[in-house]
Design a protein around this motif. Structure first.
Motif, PDB file in Angstrom:
ATOM      1  N   ASP A  91      75.747 -33.213  45.639  1.00 26.96           N
ATOM      2  CA  ASP A  91      76.039 -32.060  44.782  1.00 26.96           C
ATOM      3  C   ASP A  91      77.520 -31.699  44.895  1.00 26.96           C
ATOM      4  OD1 ASP A  91      76.306 -29.399  43.752  1.00 26.96           O
ATOM      5  OD2 ASP A  91      74.145 -29.130  43.997  1.00 26.96           O
ATOM      6  N   ASP A  92      78.163 -31.437  43.749  1.00 25.36           N
ATOM      7  CA  ASP A  92      79.589 -31.106  43.741  1.00 25.36           C
ATOM      8  C   ASP A  92      79.915 -29.869  44.563  1.00 25.36           C
ATOM      9  OD1 ASP A  92      79.973 -33.246  42.135  1.00 25.36           O
ATOM     10  OD2 ASP A  92      80.493 -32.132  40.317  1.00 25.36           O
ATOM     11  N   ASP A  93      78.928 -28.993  44.737  1.00 30.14           N
ATOM     12  CA  ASP A  93      79.177 -27.769  45.495  1.00 30.14           C
ATOM     13  C   ASP A  93      79.516 -28.058  46.956  1.00 30.14           C
ATOM     14  OD1 ASP A  93      78.775 -26.195  43.306  1.00 30.14           O
ATOM     15  OD2 ASP A  93      76.694 -25.701  43.774  1.00 30.14           O
ATOM     16  N   PHE A  94      79.199 -29.263  47.438  1.00 31.87           N
ATOM     17  CA  PHE A  94      79.446 -29.612  48.840  1.00 31.87           C
ATOM     18  C   PHE A  94      80.732 -30.419  49.022  1.00 31.87           C
ATOM     19  CE2 PHE A  94      74.970 -28.673  48.603  1.00 31.87           C
ATOM     20  CZ  PHE A  94      74.707 -28.005  49.795  1.00 31.87           C
ATOM     21  N   LEU A  95      81.485 -30.615  47.947  1.00 29.91           N
ATOM     22  CA  LEU A  95      82.736 -31.371  48.036  1.00 29.91           C
ATOM     23  C   LEU A  95      83.871 -30.488  48.549  1.00 29.91           C
ATOM     24  CD1 LEU A  95      82.524 -33.360  44.680  1.00 29.91           C
ATOM     25  CD2 LEU A  95      82.351 -34.323  46.988  1.00 29.91           C
ATOM     26  N   LEU A  96      84.929 -31.129  48.965  1.00 26.47           N
ATOM     27  CA  LEU A  96      86.116 -30.417  49.428  1.00 26.47           C
ATOM     28  C   LEU A  96      86.905 -29.905  48.231  1.00 26.47           C
ATOM     29  CD1 LEU A  96      87.290 -33.058  52.055  1.00 26.47           C
ATOM     30  CD2 LEU A  96      86.104 -30.917  52.547  1.00 26.47           C
ATOM     31  N   ILE A  97      87.556 -28.753  48.430  1.00 23.35           N
ATOM     32  CA  ILE A  97      88.414 -28.207  47.374  1.00 23.35           C
ATOM     33  C   ILE A  97      89.671 -27.620  48.013  1.00 23.35           C
ATOM     34  CG2 ILE A  97      86.495 -27.667  45.813  1.00 23.35           C
ATOM     35  CD1 ILE A  97      86.773 -24.726  46.681  1.00 23.35           C
ATOM     36  N   GLY A  98      90.683 -27.423  47.210  1.00 23.62           N
ATOM     37  CA  GLY A  98      91.872 -26.682  47.612  1.00 23.62           C
ATOM     38  C   GLY A  98      92.545 -27.209  48.860  1.00 23.62           C
TER      39      GLY A  98
END
Length: 694
Positions: free
Chosen positions: A195-202
């Motif tokens: 799920d994209d919600d568990f990917l790294l950001i920023g």
């Protein structure tokens, strides 16, 4: 380890047999004294279906897997499964040998194993003997660390073996920590259908990418797994593929909510003010509505009873007055909202041009000359440009308009602090606290001012008050850590810096200062690990590279030291200390010409560095440039650097002017009351040569 019902990262996982629990406890306690966190199952996890899940999470969350190798652990099905899990998940494994291993005997015991229901579930039809053989083959290629006895049967002191283990753990410690943390996140993403919600950001994604590049370029062990690489790569693809318009809105929102001018918390401050005004207006309207109801009731009473007319008239008049107040409050709220919008627009449109920003804010002040907030915002703009007198003037005007404007007192205190006027800063922080007693930041900053004045007791009291108000405010732990560092309480400082990192893992200064503390304690590998982490968070911080260079130099790695100084200077060509540090490294390598070049550049940047004149003088003396050496020692002595008498004496000695050398050394001894033993041979020879000359 479990903290507050959740798992946190640890430096090591200790896998051991219950037969070796005393050694495991001794090792755990020794690691704890050296600030190495360890996850250990002390039999406090019930053996159930969930037990093995917690064990594997403990392994996943640890940077290093310590396998306490004994015949009991080799024959243990649980230790075999733990070690296999560590191998399969790319963990860094350190075999700690506490007993000469008998692999065949262990295999026989595992072959005869009759597992209980829990073990049967965990083994899940796998060949436990095959897993054991695979484990043995894998760890056979890893360096073992021996405790108790070496392979030749010679007794080994615990401390000696522990120091070897500690040095190994601390090698690339931050790389291992990041490896563990990212693997945990990657597995969480993978186990949740990616799920994209568990990917790294920023920032977290940028840090991960920097870590991966560094690990691959320097071929660090353990190497990033395929899952690491895929997780980071897809995080980047997803981040880049996000809708650009939404990202632009998000960036604008962030810009509009941050005001340190640092561009813009003005928006937040202003919006809060506008919201407060709106709330006041709403309350006034509520009261007006109540009054209207009462007025209607009074009117009815007036219609039915003439003797109540006067009273009803009064109530009606009160109602009208309350409605007028409500309208006034609404108008004021609308006006504040317009001001906020105007200031936010000014900041967003001119944030890259400070002078233009000031001009915009000045025009807005002319439009709203009685708004305290307007002056406060322009003061913040001046403060951001280090124009402290102008900032203070604007804060004072804001306070004149609104004497209870606590943010203006706080901001003025910050300006006085940066000017070194700590007494006035304390006075303003105190007034800000009077107006806002629950402001942890004001207490923390006042503590900094007390510390600058040497009042450690009041500083500590303020830090502790700030922590009591907001126990998760990370910067106050850094500030209190600085206090402990300054009074030599390095262990307490380390605890506070570590707490700060726990509350805010992106707080760069906490890693830098903890690294500095490890450096002060002589734990250079750990210092480098913290500097590495700081660089991952802020790759353009020249100070961290310079500090890391110092730590590498202490470890004897002059090549890495110079490389770090080079990069620090590349980032900041005006960084005096980096030139000095690089010069000293060249000096120790007896590369005096390069040392002279760097010392000279440092003196161009700051001509009053007495110790740099002294060091350059020595470099000149060792290259037989005696006149230049004497000139530098003269400059150093003129600036009060007593040790320069030693250096100038040495230059005279090299130049065979023995009496002048003796005179300078006598002067040094007269001033300090001592004479360095390593100069005695020179002084003795100078006496002999002077007598021969006579």
């Amino acid at each position: 380890m479990m903290v507050g019902g959740r798992f946190v990262m640890s430096d090591v996982f200790i896998s051991y047999s219950r037969h070796n629990i005393q050694f495991a406890e001794q090792l755990f306690n020794a690691l704890k004294t050296r600030h190495i966190s360890a996850w250990v199952d002390w039999q406090d996890i019930p053996r159930s279906a969930g037990w093995w899940d917690e064990i594997t999470r403990g392994i996943d969350n640890a940077s290093t897997f310590l396998f306490l190798m004994s015949n009991a652990s080799l024959a243990s099905p649980v230790c075999t499964l733990e070690l296999n899990h560590a191998i399969e998940n790319g963990k860094r494994i350190l075999p700690v040998v506490i007993e000469s291993p008998q692999f065949d005997m262990a295999i026989d015991k595992l072959r005869d194993l009759e597992p209980d229901d829990v073990l049967t579930t965990i083994i899940n039809q796998r060949d436990i003997v095959g897993l054991s053989r695979h484990n043995h083959a894998t760890i056979g290629h890893i360096n073992w660390i021996f405790f108790n006895k070496n392979p030749q049967g010679v007794e080994l002191p615990f401390e000696r073996s522990f120091d070897e283990l500690l040095a190994t753990i601390q090698t690339d410690l931050e790389h291992n920590r990041r490896h563990a943390r990212l693997l945990v996140l990657a597995r969480e993403w993978d186990s949740n259908q990616r799920d994209d919600d568990f990917l790294l950001i920023g920032d977290e994604l940028i840090i991960a990418e920097n870590w991966l590049r560094d690990a691959q370029a320097r071929q660090k062990e353990p190497i990033p797994t395929d899952l690491h690489i895929e997780f980071i790569d897809i995080s980047r693809q997803t981040e880049d593929a996000r809708d650009k318009r939404l990202r632009a809105i998000r960036r604008t929102g962030l810009i509009a909510t941050i005001i340190a001018l640092v561009a813009s918390m003005v928006a937040v401050g202003g919006i809060i003010i506008a919201n407060r005004a709106s709330a006041t207006a709403n309350e006034a309207q509520r009261l007006a509505d109540i009054s209207q109801i009462r007025a209607d009731q009074a009117q009815l009473q007036a219609d039915s009873a003439n003797h109540q007319v006067a009273t009803a008239t009064v109530v009606i008049a009160t109602s009208v007055a309350m409605q007028q107040i409500a309208q006034s409050e609404r108008d004021q709220a609308q006006r504040r909202s317009e001001i906020v919008s105007a200031f936010a627009a000014a900041i967003l449109n001119t944030q890259s041009n400070p002078q233009q920003l000031i001009a915009h804010l000045t025009r807005l002040i002319n439009q709203y000359p009685q708004e305290a907030m307007a002056y406060h915002v322009r003061g913040l703009a001046y403060y951001h440009q280090a124009a402290y007198p102008q900032a203070i003037a604007d804060y004072e005007q804001a306070i004149r308009i609104d004497p209870r404007f606590n943010e203006a007192y706080f901001s003025r205190a910050n300006a006085y602090f940066d000017l070194g006027n700590y007494i006035q800063a304390i006075a303003d922080y105190t007034q800000s606290i009077v107006l806002s007693p629950s402001d942890a930041v004001a207490y923390s900053n006042r503590g900094n001012a007390y510390m600058q004045m040497g009042d450690m007791a009041n500083a500590q009291a303020d830090y502790e008050r700030a922590i009591a108000i907001n126990p998760t405010y990370a910067p106050v732990y850094v500030n209190r850590g600085n206090l402990y560092f300054n009074i030599g309480e390095f262990d307490l400082a380390l605890n506070d810096y570590t707490s700060a990192i726990g509350y805010d893992p992106l707080l760069v200064v906490a890693y830098i200062n903890r690294g500095n503390t490890f450096y002060a304690k002589g734990i250079y590998a750990e210092a480098i690990a913290d500097y590495d982490e700081a660089i991952l968070l802020d790759a353009d911080n020249a100070l961290v590279y310079s500090n890391r260079g110092l730590a590498y130099r202490q470890l004897g790695d002059t090549a890495q030291a110079i490389a770090n100084y080079n990069y620090a200077i590349q980032l900041n060509p005006q960084f005096t200390d980096a030139y000095i540090n690089r010069a000293f490294t060249y000096f120790t390598l007896r590369d005096y010409p390069r040392a002279i070049i760097d010392y000279s550049r440092a003196l161009e940047l700051d001509p009053d560095l007495s110790d740099v004149y002294y060091n350059r003088g020595l470099a000149y003396a060792f290259t037989n440039q005696i006149n230049l050496a004497l000139s530098d020692f003269d400059q150093s002595i003129a600036r009060g650097y007593t040790q320069a008498y030693l250096g100038r004496g040495l230059a005279y000695y090299i130049h065979a002017d023995y009496q002048a050398a003796l005179d300078d050394w006598a002067q040094y001894e007269a001033v300090t009351g001592m004479f360095p033993s390593n100069f005695e041979s020179f002084r003795t020879d100078a006496h002999i040569q002077a007598q021969v000359g006579d």
